[in-house]
Enzyme design. Structure first.
Site, PDB file in Angstrom:
ATOM      1  CE  LYS A  13      -2.366  -0.901   3.909  1.00 60.82           C
ATOM      2  NZ  LYS A  13      -1.319  -2.046   4.397  1.00 60.82           N
ATOM      3  NE  ARG A  88      -4.121  -1.017  10.243  1.00 61.60           N
ATOM      4  CZ  ARG A  88      -3.158  -0.332   9.559  1.00 61.60           C
ATOM      5  NH1 ARG A  88      -3.086   0.785   9.074  1.00 61.60           N
ATOM      6  NH2 ARG A  88      -2.080  -1.024   9.539  1.00 61.60           N
ATOM      7  NE  ARG A 127       7.527  -3.191   6.138  1.00 64.25           N
ATOM      8  CZ  ARG A 127       6.261  -2.820   6.088  1.00 64.25           C
ATOM      9  NH1 ARG A 127       5.817  -2.711   4.841  1.00 64.25           N
ATOM     10  NH2 ARG A 127       5.441  -2.668   6.882  1.00 64.25           N
ATOM     11  NE  ARG A 161       6.228  -0.062  10.176  1.00 65.19           N
ATOM     12  CZ  ARG A 161       4.983  -0.034   9.614  1.00 65.19           C
ATOM     13  NH1 ARG A 161       5.159   0.298   8.408  1.00 65.19           N
ATOM     14  NH2 ARG A 161       3.913  -0.723  10.128  1.00 65.19           N
ATOM     15  NE  ARG A 172       2.400  -4.235  11.329  1.00 58.88           N
ATOM     16  CZ  ARG A 172       3.300  -3.962  10.621  1.00 58.88           C
ATOM     17  NH1 ARG A 172       4.435  -4.727  10.718  1.00 58.88           N
ATOM     18  NH2 ARG A 172       3.042  -3.241   9.823  1.00 58.88           N
TER      19      ARG A 172
HETATM   20  P1  AMP Z   1       0.963   1.061   9.369  1.00 59.86           P
HETATM   21  O1  AMP Z   1       1.917   1.691   9.015  1.00 59.86           O
HETATM   22  O2  AMP Z   1      -0.210   1.295   8.426  1.00 59.86           O
HETATM   23  O3  AMP Z   1       1.081  -0.578   8.963  1.00 59.86           O
HETATM   24  O4  AMP Z   1       0.534   1.216  10.692  1.00 59.86           O
HETATM   25  C1  AMP Z   1       1.491   0.932  11.717  1.00 59.86           C
HETATM   26  C2  AMP Z   1       0.651   0.644  13.087  1.00 59.86           C
HETATM   27  O5  AMP Z   1      -0.119   2.000  13.342  1.00 59.86           O
HETATM   28  C3  AMP Z   1      -0.609  -0.283  13.025  1.00 59.86           C
HETATM   29  O6  AMP Z   1      -0.235  -1.539  13.323  1.00 59.86           O
HETATM   30  C4  AMP Z   1      -1.497   0.375  14.040  1.00 59.86           C
HETATM   31  O7  AMP Z   1      -1.108   0.040  15.309  1.00 59.86           O
HETATM   32  C5  AMP Z   1      -1.520   1.843  13.852  1.00 59.86           C
HETATM   33  N1  AMP Z   1      -2.336   2.136  13.013  1.00 59.86           N
HETATM   34  C6  AMP Z   1      -2.166   2.833  11.734  1.00 59.86           C
HETATM   35  N2  AMP Z   1      -3.354   3.306  11.315  1.00 59.86           N
HETATM   36  C7  AMP Z   1      -4.365   2.825  12.062  1.00 59.86           C
HETATM   37  C8  AMP Z   1      -5.814   2.886  11.843  1.00 59.86           C
HETATM   38  N3  AMP Z   1      -6.397   3.389  10.820  1.00 59.86           N
HETATM   39  N4  AMP Z   1      -6.450   2.582  12.956  1.00 59.86           N
HETATM   40  C9  AMP Z   1      -5.835   1.922  14.423  1.00 59.86           C
HETATM   41  N5  AMP Z   1      -4.551   1.874  14.238  1.00 59.86           N
HETATM   42  C10 AMP Z   1      -3.579   2.246  13.122  1.00 59.86           C
END
Ligand code: AMP
Length: 221
Positions: A13, A88, A127, A161, A172
């Site tokens: 994404k 989400r 990554r 990360r 996740r």
């Molecule tokens: P991502 O970079 O999109 O993988 O997000 C990293 C982490 O941020 C996720 O595993 C969640 O803990 C938190 N997070 C990101 N976007 C959301 C969302 N829309 N709702 C809830 N938690 C989020």
């Protein structure tokens, strides 16, 4: 253009939404990036989110909805936006509908990147990014041309990360299956859902997304 890219962690994404941002001239919004910036700044939001993110869980809908409401009202979203990592949960999707309705904006499409779960763990756990310019690399698929030096900016520091560790990736993926996947039927029922094969090469995924956008009459900016 108002677009959502949906898919499990590691589906691509981030990569695809950054490409679309340049190609279509709209804002790319990643709630994960926004939260990581809050964590780095040590803000109250960052303090609230950090332990949840490190454990691979989802931050509260209330916090995220507030953050997104403020973000999409900024001037750089006037021409549209691509959402990466939001919504989400179904309550987040409902809240987005309400926000868009209030500003008389219509969602063009929700594009799902479909990727088998078995490859996601490998994709995510290898990554890393350049600490200076954010260019993404991968232990197996995309090493810098010169070891230890970023191809783009020449930076020599790289970061991983904390939630990309294999054990967190499983949490996740579970969060995705339990809380995010139910969004798919939600958008399907609205006739907005399109799926592309996220297992294909990056350029091919890009082409599939552009084909969907052409199909629904969205022109590049
Ligand atoms: P991502 O970079 O999109 O993988 O997000 C990293 C982490 O941020 C996720 O595993 C969640 O803990 C938190 N997070 C990101 N976007 C959301 C969302 N829309 N709702 C809830 N938690 C989020």
């Amino acid at each position: 253009m108002e677009l959502i890219l949906l898919g499990p962690p590691g589906a691509g994404k981030g990569t695809q939404s950054k490409f679309l941002e340049t190609r279509y001239g709209v804002a790319q919004i990643s709630t994960g990036d926004m939260l990581r910036a809050e964590v780095k700044a040590g803000s109250p939001i960052g303090l609230e989110a950090k332990s949840i993110m490190d454990a691979g869980g989802l931050v509260s809908d209330e916090l995220i909805i507030r953050m997104i409401g403020e973000r999409i009202s900024r001037p750089d979203c006037a021409k549209g936006f691509i959402l990466d990592g939001f919504p989400r949960t179904v309550p987040q999707a409902e809240a987005l509908d309400k926000l868009l309705h209030e500003t008389a904006v219509d969602l063009d499409a929700v594009i799902e990147l479909k990727v088998d779960e078995t490859v996601l763990v490998e994709r995510i756990s290898g990554r890393f990014t350049c600490a200076k310019c954010g260019t993404g690399y991968h232990d197996s698929f995309k090493q810098p041309k010169q070891a230890g030096v970023c191809d783009i900016c020449g930076g020599t520091e790289f970061v991983r990360r904390p939630d990309d560790k294999a054990e967190t990736v499983h949490a996740r993926l579970e969060a995705y299956n339990a809380q995010t996947a139910p969004i798919l039927p939600y958008y399907k029922a609205k006739g907005r859902l399109y799926s592309v094969d996220g297992m294909a090469e990056m350029d091919d995924v890009q082409a599939q997304i552009e084909a969907v956008l052409r199909q629904i009459g969205v022109a590049a900016g």
